[in-house]
Design an enzyme around this catalytic site. Sequence first.
Site, PDB file in Angstrom:
ATOM      1  N   GLY A  31       0.811  -1.211   0.000  1.00 28.65           N
ATOM      2  CA  GLY A  31       0.000   0.000   0.000  1.00 28.65           C
ATOM      3  C   GLY A  31       0.842   1.257   0.000  1.00 28.65           C
ATOM      4  O   GLY A  31       2.013   1.229  -0.371  1.00 28.65           O
ATOM      5  N   HIS A  34       2.400   4.846  -4.836  1.00 26.71           N
ATOM      6  CA  HIS A  34       2.930   6.008  -5.560  1.00 26.71           C
ATOM      7  C   HIS A  34       3.068   5.631  -7.035  1.00 26.71           C
ATOM      8  O   HIS A  34       2.705   4.507  -7.440  1.00 26.71           O
ATOM      9  CB  HIS A  34       4.257   6.468  -4.935  1.00 26.71           C
ATOM     10  N   GLU A  35       3.615   6.550  -7.818  1.00 25.74           N
ATOM     11  CA  GLU A  35       3.706   6.316  -9.274  1.00 25.74           C
ATOM     12  C   GLU A  35       4.519   5.066  -9.622  1.00 25.74           C
ATOM     13  O   GLU A  35       4.323   4.472 -10.680  1.00 25.74           O
ATOM     14  CB  GLU A  35       4.296   7.548  -9.969  1.00 25.74           C
ATOM     15  N   HIS A  37       4.402   2.170  -7.986  1.00 22.89           N
ATOM     16  CA  HIS A  37       3.431   1.065  -7.952  1.00 22.89           C
ATOM     17  C   HIS A  37       2.501   1.140  -9.162  1.00 22.89           C
ATOM     18  O   HIS A  37       2.169   0.122  -9.761  1.00 22.89           O
ATOM     19  CB  HIS A  37       2.552   1.146  -6.692  1.00 22.89           C
ATOM     20  N   GLY A 146       8.946  -4.564  -8.600  1.00 20.69           N
ATOM     21  CA  GLY A 146       9.713  -3.383  -8.998  1.00 20.69           C
ATOM     22  C   GLY A 146      11.214  -3.651  -8.990  1.00 20.69           C
ATOM     23  O   GLY A 146      11.727  -4.349  -8.112  1.00 20.69           O
ATOM     24  N   ASP A 149      13.611  -2.782  -5.874  1.00 19.41           N
ATOM     25  CA  ASP A 149      13.957  -3.823  -4.901  1.00 19.41           C
ATOM     26  C   ASP A 149      14.599  -4.975  -5.672  1.00 19.41           C
ATOM     27  O   ASP A 149      14.036  -6.073  -5.771  1.00 19.41           O
ATOM     28  CB  ASP A 149      12.696  -4.282  -4.171  1.00 19.41           C
ATOM     29  N   GLN A 152      15.207  -8.258  -3.850  1.00 17.53           N
ATOM     30  CA  GLN A 152      13.927  -8.934  -3.630  1.00 17.53           C
ATOM     31  C   GLN A 152      13.466  -9.637  -4.913  1.00 17.53           C
ATOM     32  O   GLN A 152      13.051 -10.792  -4.883  1.00 17.53           O
ATOM     33  CB  GLN A 152      12.882  -7.908  -3.179  1.00 17.53           C
ATOM     34  N   SER A 184       9.665   5.877  -3.317  1.00 14.22           N
ATOM     35  CA  SER A 184       9.562   4.881  -2.254  1.00 14.22           C
ATOM     36  C   SER A 184       8.587   5.411  -1.217  1.00 14.22           C
ATOM     37  O   SER A 184       8.531   6.626  -0.977  1.00 14.22           O
ATOM     38  CB  SER A 184      10.937   4.700  -1.602  1.00 14.22           C
ATOM     39  N   ARG A 186       8.937   5.166   1.775  1.00 11.40           N
ATOM     40  CA  ARG A 186       9.734   5.697   2.889  1.00 11.40           C
ATOM     41  C   ARG A 186      10.285   7.099   2.597  1.00 11.40           C
ATOM     42  O   ARG A 186      10.803   7.748   3.512  1.00 11.40           O
ATOM     43  CB  ARG A 186      10.843   4.716   3.259  1.00 11.40           C
TER      44      ARG A 186
END
Length: 280
Positions: A31, A34-35, A37, A146, A149, A152, A184, A186
């Site tokens: 959740g 942002h752009e 995602h 993405g 990451d 990941q 991000s 964050r």
Amino acid sequence: MEIIRNIKEMQCFSDKNRADGKKISFVPTMGNLHEGHISLVRLAKRLGDIVVVSIFVNPTQFGPNEDYRSYPRTFEADKNKLANENVDVIFYPEASEMYENPKTFVYVEDYSNILCGKSRPTHFRGVTTVVAKLFNIVKPDIAVFGEKDAQQAFIIKKMVKDLNFDIKIETGKIIRESNGLALSSRNGYLTEGEHNRASYIYKSLLKAKETIENGERDGNKIKEAIRKILNENNVGKIDYIEIVDDDTFTPINKIQGNIRILIAIYVGKARLIDNMRVEI
Ligand code: PAF
């Protein structure tokens, strides 16, 4: 757009659509969209017939001193953004729906304890466990992650191969602000000054790329040049600067083949990561 909160219901939705010959593409998220995602959602839309986005702040991927509790939860805004993209389903479970005294975890050896795994030792175990669960719940044909990451994404591809998930993993490009800072969730923790200084993460990656393209092959010299830019601009406390072979994700010192430069750095209250692939 449907909002599904229950695992069984999500599985039934997917079973029915798959039986109708529909290709399901899936974007897992925590959740606070942002752009970055949204670009993954658009990619998912191009690749499949039905798009499912999960929104779940996964407790098992946060360390004890990390920001699980304060992680931004913005469901109403996220829902509106996904409705605008004509997403078919948001899978939005409660933590209690996802985890009931779990004793089974998925762990990808060798790649989960390097780079981000060094300072976040339980992080990737939490990620691979929840992604494996989400794959069994959403039953997608395609899943989109993405490139920001990058570790990941590599670990998930390895998990999919090792555990024979019949799912195609796609990656979407890093989306950046006009100053180069990778988007991000964050970034929201940054003050204006930190935000400006954080743009040097991208600038240092660009400089490293240029240095490699001009013929430098010594990884240590490249890492040193990045460190210098970050330190001279007071960006923050560097967690790591690393260069890996992009096909095997093994750290290298001599630059050859396709490589990826990765940075993790603490800027104010945020731990930011960024990376750049360089092809030579
Ligand atoms: O990248 C993220 O947002 C999360 O790690 C993921 C893949 C949704 C798993 O919780």
